[in-house]
Design an enzyme around this catalytic site. Structure first.
Site, PDB file in Angstrom:
ATOM      1  N   TYR A 107     -11.635  86.866  62.599  1.00 23.92           N
ATOM      2  CA  TYR A 107     -10.674  87.149  61.521  1.00 23.92           C
ATOM      3  C   TYR A 107     -10.576  85.942  60.579  1.00 23.92           C
ATOM      4  O   TYR A 107     -10.682  86.084  59.352  1.00 23.92           O
ATOM      5  CB  TYR A 107      -9.312  87.483  62.130  1.00 23.92           C
ATOM      6  CG  TYR A 107      -8.148  87.427  61.170  1.00 23.92           C
ATOM      7  CD1 TYR A 107      -7.935  88.442  60.239  1.00 23.92           C
ATOM      8  CD2 TYR A 107      -7.244  86.362  61.199  1.00 23.92           C
ATOM      9  CE1 TYR A 107      -6.857  88.388  59.354  1.00 23.92           C
ATOM     10  CE2 TYR A 107      -6.169  86.299  60.323  1.00 23.92           C
ATOM     11  CZ  TYR A 107      -5.985  87.315  59.402  1.00 23.92           C
ATOM     12  OH  TYR A 107      -4.917  87.248  58.535  1.00 23.92           O
ATOM     13  N   LYS A 131     -11.569  85.737  56.576  1.00 24.64           N
ATOM     14  CA  LYS A 131     -10.604  85.366  55.533  1.00 24.64           C
ATOM     15  C   LYS A 131     -11.105  84.148  54.751  1.00 24.64           C
ATOM     16  O   LYS A 131     -10.943  84.064  53.539  1.00 24.64           O
ATOM     17  CB  LYS A 131      -9.233  85.093  56.141  1.00 24.64           C
ATOM     18  CG  LYS A 131      -8.538  86.303  56.751  1.00 24.64           C
ATOM     19  CD  LYS A 131      -8.123  87.371  55.745  1.00 24.64           C
ATOM     20  CE  LYS A 131      -7.046  86.924  54.807  1.00 24.64           C
ATOM     21  NZ  LYS A 131      -6.631  88.023  53.891  1.00 24.64           N
ATOM     22  N   TYR A 190      -4.138  86.828  49.249  1.00 24.78           N
ATOM     23  CA  TYR A 190      -3.415  86.189  50.362  1.00 24.78           C
ATOM     24  C   TYR A 190      -4.402  85.796  51.454  1.00 24.78           C
ATOM     25  O   TYR A 190      -5.316  86.555  51.783  1.00 24.78           O
ATOM     26  CB  TYR A 190      -2.350  87.151  50.918  1.00 24.78           C
ATOM     27  CG  TYR A 190      -1.283  87.430  49.874  1.00 24.78           C
ATOM     28  CD1 TYR A 190      -0.130  86.670  49.808  1.00 24.78           C
ATOM     29  CD2 TYR A 190      -1.480  88.413  48.914  1.00 24.78           C
ATOM     30  CE1 TYR A 190       0.821  86.885  48.823  1.00 24.78           C
ATOM     31  CE2 TYR A 190      -0.538  88.644  47.922  1.00 24.78           C
ATOM     32  CZ  TYR A 190       0.609  87.878  47.890  1.00 24.78           C
ATOM     33  OH  TYR A 190       1.545  88.089  46.902  1.00 24.78           O
ATOM     34  N   THR A 204      -4.774  82.850  55.117  1.00 27.30           N
ATOM     35  CA  THR A 204      -4.135  82.588  56.397  1.00 27.30           C
ATOM     36  C   THR A 204      -4.350  81.170  56.911  1.00 27.30           C
ATOM     37  O   THR A 204      -5.353  80.522  56.585  1.00 27.30           O
ATOM     38  CB  THR A 204      -4.706  83.587  57.437  1.00 27.30           C
ATOM     39  OG1 THR A 204      -4.264  83.216  58.734  1.00 27.30           O
ATOM     40  CG2 THR A 204      -6.223  83.597  57.448  1.00 27.30           C
TER      41      THR A 204
HETATM   42  N1  LIG Z   1       0.459  89.171  59.558  1.00 27.62           N
HETATM   43  C1  LIG Z   1       0.383  87.845  59.670  1.00 27.62           C
HETATM   44  O1  LIG Z   1       0.944  87.228  60.601  1.00 27.62           O
HETATM   45  C2  LIG Z   1      -0.369  87.029  58.652  1.00 27.62           C
HETATM   46  C3  LIG Z   1      -0.482  85.649  58.840  1.00 27.62           C
HETATM   47  C4  LIG Z   1      -1.173  84.900  57.879  1.00 27.62           C
HETATM   48  C5  LIG Z   1      -1.726  85.519  56.780  1.00 27.62           C
HETATM   49  N2  LIG Z   1      -1.635  86.868  56.659  1.00 27.62           N
HETATM   50  C6  LIG Z   1      -2.274  87.488  55.483  1.00 27.62           C
HETATM   51  O2  LIG Z   1      -1.244  88.039  54.675  1.00 27.62           O
HETATM   52  C7  LIG Z   1      -1.725  89.232  54.027  1.00 27.62           C
HETATM   53  C8  LIG Z   1      -0.771  90.369  54.293  1.00 27.62           C
HETATM   54  O3  LIG Z   1      -0.694  90.606  55.699  1.00 27.62           O
HETATM   55  P1  LIG Z   1       0.268  91.721  56.299  1.00 27.62           P
HETATM   56  O4  LIG Z   1       0.913  91.131  57.503  1.00 27.62           O
HETATM   57  O5  LIG Z   1       1.086  92.329  55.221  1.00 27.62           O
HETATM   58  O6  LIG Z   1      -0.815  92.785  56.802  1.00 27.62           O
HETATM   59  P2  LIG Z   1      -0.566  94.217  57.445  1.00 27.62           P
HETATM   60  O7  LIG Z   1       0.899  94.479  57.598  1.00 27.62           O
HETATM   61  O8  LIG Z   1      -1.452  94.318  58.631  1.00 27.62           O
HETATM   62  O9  LIG Z   1      -1.090  95.207  56.311  1.00 27.62           O
HETATM   63  C9  LIG Z   1      -2.443  95.272  55.990  1.00 27.62           C
HETATM   64  C10 LIG Z   1      -2.599  96.233  54.834  1.00 27.62           C
HETATM   65  O10 LIG Z   1      -3.994  96.283  54.525  1.00 27.62           O
HETATM   66  C11 LIG Z   1      -4.361  97.636  54.453  1.00 27.62           C
HETATM   67  N3  LIG Z   1      -5.757  97.850  54.805  1.00 27.62           N
HETATM   68  C12 LIG Z   1      -6.394  97.545  55.957  1.00 27.62           C
HETATM   69  N4  LIG Z   1      -7.664  97.963  55.916  1.00 27.62           N
HETATM   70  C13 LIG Z   1      -7.836  98.530  54.695  1.00 27.62           C
HETATM   71  C14 LIG Z   1      -8.924  99.159  54.039  1.00 27.62           C
HETATM   72  N5  LIG Z   1     -10.125  99.317  54.644  1.00 27.62           N
HETATM   73  N6  LIG Z   1      -8.748  99.612  52.779  1.00 27.62           N
HETATM   74  C15 LIG Z   1      -7.554  99.491  52.159  1.00 27.62           C
HETATM   75  N7  LIG Z   1      -6.470  98.932  52.723  1.00 27.62           N
HETATM   76  C16 LIG Z   1      -6.620  98.457  53.979  1.00 27.62           C
HETATM   77  C17 LIG Z   1      -3.462  98.343  55.459  1.00 27.62           C
HETATM   78  O11 LIG Z   1      -3.474  99.724  55.190  1.00 27.62           O
HETATM   79  P3  LIG Z   1      -3.197 100.820  56.365  1.00 27.62           P
HETATM   80  O12 LIG Z   1      -1.691 100.955  56.412  1.00 27.62           O
HETATM   81  O13 LIG Z   1      -3.875 102.033  55.882  1.00 27.62           O
HETATM   82  O14 LIG Z   1      -3.763 100.256  57.637  1.00 27.62           O
HETATM   83  C18 LIG Z   1      -2.151  97.663  55.141  1.00 27.62           C
HETATM   84  O15 LIG Z   1      -1.549  98.225  54.009  1.00 27.62           O
HETATM   85  C19 LIG Z   1      -3.144  89.436  54.553  1.00 27.62           C
HETATM   86  O16 LIG Z   1      -4.046  88.870  53.634  1.00 27.62           O
HETATM   87  C20 LIG Z   1      -3.205  88.634  55.838  1.00 27.62           C
HETATM   88  O17 LIG Z   1      -4.507  88.196  56.101  1.00 27.62           O
HETATM   89  C21 LIG Z   1      -0.954  87.637  57.544  1.00 27.62           C
END
Ligand SMILES: NC(=O)c1ccc[n+]([C@@H]2O[C@H](COP(=O)([O-])OP(=O)(O)OC[C@H]3O[C@@H](n4cnc5c(N)ncnc54)[C@H](OP(=O)(O)O)[C@@H]3O)[C@@H](O)[C@H]2O)c1
Length: 308
Positions: A130, A134, A98, A100
Site C-alpha cells: 500500500y 501511494k 491525498y 500517507t
Molecule cells: N484511512 C487512513 O487511516 C489513512 C491514513 C493515511 C492516509 N490516508 C489517505 O487518505 C485518503 C482518504 O482515505 P479514506 O480513509 O477516506 O479512505 P476510505 O474511507 O477507504 O475511502 C476510499 C474511497 O476510495 C474509493 N475507491 C476505492 N477504490 C476505487 C476505485 N477502483 N474507483 C473509484 N473509487 C475507489 C472508495 O469507494 P467505494 O466506497 O466504492 O469502495 C472510497 O470512496 C486516501 O488517499 C488514503 O490513502 C488514509
C-alpha cells in the site's frame, strides 16, 4: 469552478462532499461511474468533465489486502493519479491529492532513541505494498508539472465508514478488556478536520491575486495532521474517556491493555513511527494545527449535535 471529487463514499471524500457545498459545481462520481482501477477511463472522464479542480481522496486503502493485490493497488493509487496529473497539466486544472505516512519506513529516531516526526523532504521507504503504491502516485504527480498539492496524512477516522474510532466504540460496548498496540506512534486525524483544512487552502487558492506566483511558492507536498502524538493504545484511552463523558458507552468503560505490535501480527508490516512534521503547513498557509485530542472532541461533538 467545476470540481471533480473522487471517493465521495469514503471517509475523507464524504467529509469533503459535505463541506464543499457552495464552492462550485461538484461532480462526485461513484466507483461505478469512475473506476480508478481503469486509468484509461479516468483519462476520458477528465477530458469529458473538464474540471477546474480535481480532489482525489479515493484510494485502495485495504492495507493488508494490498499485499496480495499489488497490481490493483498500483492502478488505483499510482496509475490513475498519474493520469489525473497528466490531464491536469494539459488543461491547467488543479490537482489536490491525498497520501500517507506509510510512504516512510517508520524508523526515524533521534540520537536518544526518541521518535522524531518526518519532514516532507525526508527519504521515503515504504514497508508495505500500500505504502509503495501511494508513493508511486505521489512521485507521478510531483514529476508531472501540473498545479498540485499533495497532503500526506495519518490515522484517519470519522463517524462514517470503517475506521479505528468506530471499531473501538463498538468493541468498548462488547468487551470488558481491549488489547491495543502501544508501540506505533502517530497523530489521529479526523476526516472532517482534514476536509476543513483542505477547504481553507482551496479558498486561499481562489483568493490568490497572482495565481502564477501563488503556485510557484506553494505547489508540492505537505504533511497535514493535528498536533501531538499518541499510540493506538493512547488513542483508545482518549476515545473511551471522551465517549464516557458523553454517555456514548452502554456499560462501564473497558480495561485497556497495551501490547507490542509483535502480539498483533498482520499481513502487512506497519511503521512504528507515523509522526509527520506539519511546520510547512503552518508556514505556507498560516494553519495552526489543533491537538489530536481537540480534533477528536470536535468529531464526537458533531455526533452529539447530529443525534439531538
Ligand atoms: N484511512 C487512513 O487511516 C489513512 C491514513 C493515511 C492516509 N490516508 C489517505 O487518505 C485518503 C482518504 O482515505 P479514506 O480513509 O477516506 O479512505 P476510505 O474511507 O477507504 O475511502 C476510499 C474511497 O476510495 C474509493 N475507491 C476505492 N477504490 C476505487 C476505485 N477502483 N474507483 C473509484 N473509487 C475507489 C472508495 O469507494 P467505494 O466506497 O466504492 O469502495 C472510497 O470512496 C486516501 O488517499 C488514503 O490513502 C488514509
Amino acid at each position: 469552478m467545476r470540481i471533480l471529487l473522487t471517493g465521495s463514499t469514503g471517509q475523507v471524500g464524504n467529509a469533503l462532499l459535505r463541506q464543499l457545498q457552495g464552492l462550485g459545481t461538484i461532480i462526485a462520481p461513484g466507483r461505478d461511474q469512475l473506476d480508478l482501477s481503469q486509468p484509461k477511463l479516468v483519462r476520458q472522464a477528465i477530458r469529458d468533465l473538464q474540471p477546474d479542480l480535481i480532489l482525489n481522496p479515493a484510494a485502495y486503502t485495504a492495507v493488508d489486502k494490498a499485499e496480495n493485490e499489488p497490481d490493483l493497488a498500483n492502478a488505483i493509487n499510482a496509475e490513475s493519479p498519474a493520469v489525473m496529473a497528466e490531464e491536469a497539466k494539459k488543461s491547467g486544472c488543479i490537482l489536490i491529492h491525498y497520501s500517507t505516512d506509510y510512504v516512510f519506513s517508520g524508523s526515524k529516531q533521534d540520537d536518544s532513541g526518541n521518535w522524531v516526526p518526518y519532514k516532507e523532504q525526508d527519504a521515503t521507504h515504504p514497508v508495505n505494498v500500500y505504502g509503495q503504491s501511494k508513493l508511486s502516485g505521489e512521485q507521478a504527480i510531483l514529476q508531472s508539472g501540473c498545479r498540485h498539492l499533495i497532503f500526506r496524512t495519518s490515522w484517519v477516522y470519522s463517524l462514517f465508514g470503517k475506521n479505528f474510532l468506530l471499531t473501538m466504540l463498538r468493541l468498548a460496548n462488547e468487551r470488558p478488556e481491549l488489547k491495543v498496540v502501544n508501540d506505533q506512534w502517530g497523530a489521529p486525524t479526523s476526516a472532517d478536520w482534514l476536509a476543513q483544512t483542505t477547504l481553507d487552502i482551496v479558498r486561499q487558492i481562489q483568493q490568490a491575486e497572482k495565481p502564477g506566483e501563488w503556485w510557484a511558492q506553494h505547489q508540492g507536498l505537505y504533511h497535514v495532521t493535528p498536533a501531538g502524538k499518541t499510540s493506538w493504545c493512547g488513542f483508545t484511552e482518549e476515545i473511551i474517556t471522551q465517549a464516557s463523558q458523553r454517555q456514548m458507552l452502554l456499560k462501564d468503560a473497558p480495561n485497556i491493555l497495551g501490547i507490542p505490535s509483535s502480539d498483533y501480527p498482520t499481513p502487512a508490516r506497519r511503521p512504528h513511527n507515523s509522526l509527520l512534521d506539519t511546520a510547512k503547513l503552518t508556514q505556507h498557509f498560516s494553519i495552526q494545527t489543533p491537538t489530536w485530542q481537540a480534533v477528536l472532541d470536535s468529531c464526537l461533538t458533531s455526533n452529539s449535535v447530529r443525534n439531538q
